[in-house]
Design a protein around this motif. Sequence first.
Motif, PDB file in Angstrom:
ATOM      1  N   LYS A 187      33.577 -48.263  -1.731  1.00  0.00           N
ATOM      2  CA  LYS A 187      32.213 -48.772  -1.589  1.00  0.00           C
ATOM      3  C   LYS A 187      31.294 -47.709  -1.012  1.00  0.00           C
ATOM      4  O   LYS A 187      30.135 -47.587  -1.406  1.00  0.00           O
ATOM      5  N   ARG A 188      31.807 -46.924  -0.056  1.00  0.00           N
ATOM      6  CA  ARG A 188      30.994 -45.852   0.536  1.00  0.00           C
ATOM      7  C   ARG A 188      30.616 -44.816  -0.518  1.00  0.00           C
ATOM      8  O   ARG A 188      29.460 -44.361  -0.574  1.00  0.00           O
ATOM      9  N   GLU A 190      30.425 -45.324  -3.737  1.00  0.00           N
ATOM     10  CA  GLU A 190      29.465 -45.945  -4.655  1.00  0.00           C
ATOM     11  C   GLU A 190      28.057 -45.905  -4.064  1.00  0.00           C
ATOM     12  O   GLU A 190      27.083 -45.620  -4.772  1.00  0.00           O
ATOM     13  N   ARG A 191      27.949 -46.220  -2.749  1.00  0.00           N
ATOM     14  CA  ARG A 191      26.627 -46.164  -2.104  1.00  0.00           C
ATOM     15  C   ARG A 191      26.070 -44.744  -2.110  1.00  0.00           C
ATOM     16  O   ARG A 191      24.874 -44.535  -2.360  1.00  0.00           O
ATOM     17  N   GLU A 192      26.933 -43.770  -1.815  1.00  0.00           N
ATOM     18  CA  GLU A 192      26.478 -42.379  -1.815  1.00  0.00           C
ATOM     19  C   GLU A 192      26.024 -41.945  -3.206  1.00  0.00           C
ATOM     20  O   GLU A 192      25.008 -41.241  -3.349  1.00  0.00           O
TER      21      GLU A 192
END
Length: 245
Positions: A187-188, A190-192
């Motif tokens: 998820k991190r 993907e956010r980045e």
Amino acid sequence: PRERGEMGSVRDAEYHGVLSRKKMDHGRFEDPYKSKVTAWIKDHNFSVQPANGDVSAKQVFNLLHWRVDKPEGNKFNIIHTSGQAVKLRADTPDAAREWFVKLSAAQKKADRDDDDKRRRHMEGHLSPGSAGAGQSPGVNTSVERQNEQQQREMAQKLQQQQKQQELVRAQQEEKKRLEELVQQEEKRREREELMKKREEEERRMRQEELIGNKIAELEGHKAVSEAEKGAMRERIDAIKREAEE
């Protein structure tokens, strides 16, 4: 180390109350001390059974082989000589200390009574004319040692099973924790990646805006230059006309 059956009841107990017993195979989000038990002390035994009254699930711990640990807060343990432990919790630290005092006193009494029993047994075998004078005093002691050895072996097996269950549960929890970490990392990323795309889009739009402004500025300069040239031509034409007149 544990016995089942009718070995006294709470009605004629020397001390009794309600405790919470720790469940060794509890779930990750389950309260390990949610199991309520009725507990009581009678003679040399500490007994517990489910608070719902299920007599068939009653357990009796002989205080000759089980010892109570000093409480920590409202929790305390009784531990078999083999190392097996039963973990309990009282409602308050004061209640836990009271159980510790009562169990310690019962243990001391059990030890004294057992010492007296052994001494009388030995004196009976060694006294002249006694029925057992011709028998070896070590026979019964040998049987007792065998029984204690069997109890220790059973307790060790139970303890090994508990450790194995705890190990399996710990491995499952560790696996779940690692899976959660992997999901969090994905998820991190993907956010980045999303933030990176947004920044690139904003940068492209700013560049296009700067280019458009520059083009407009150059076109404005060009229009001014053309206007100046036209004015210059008009002045030259006027001067020529004056000269001809």
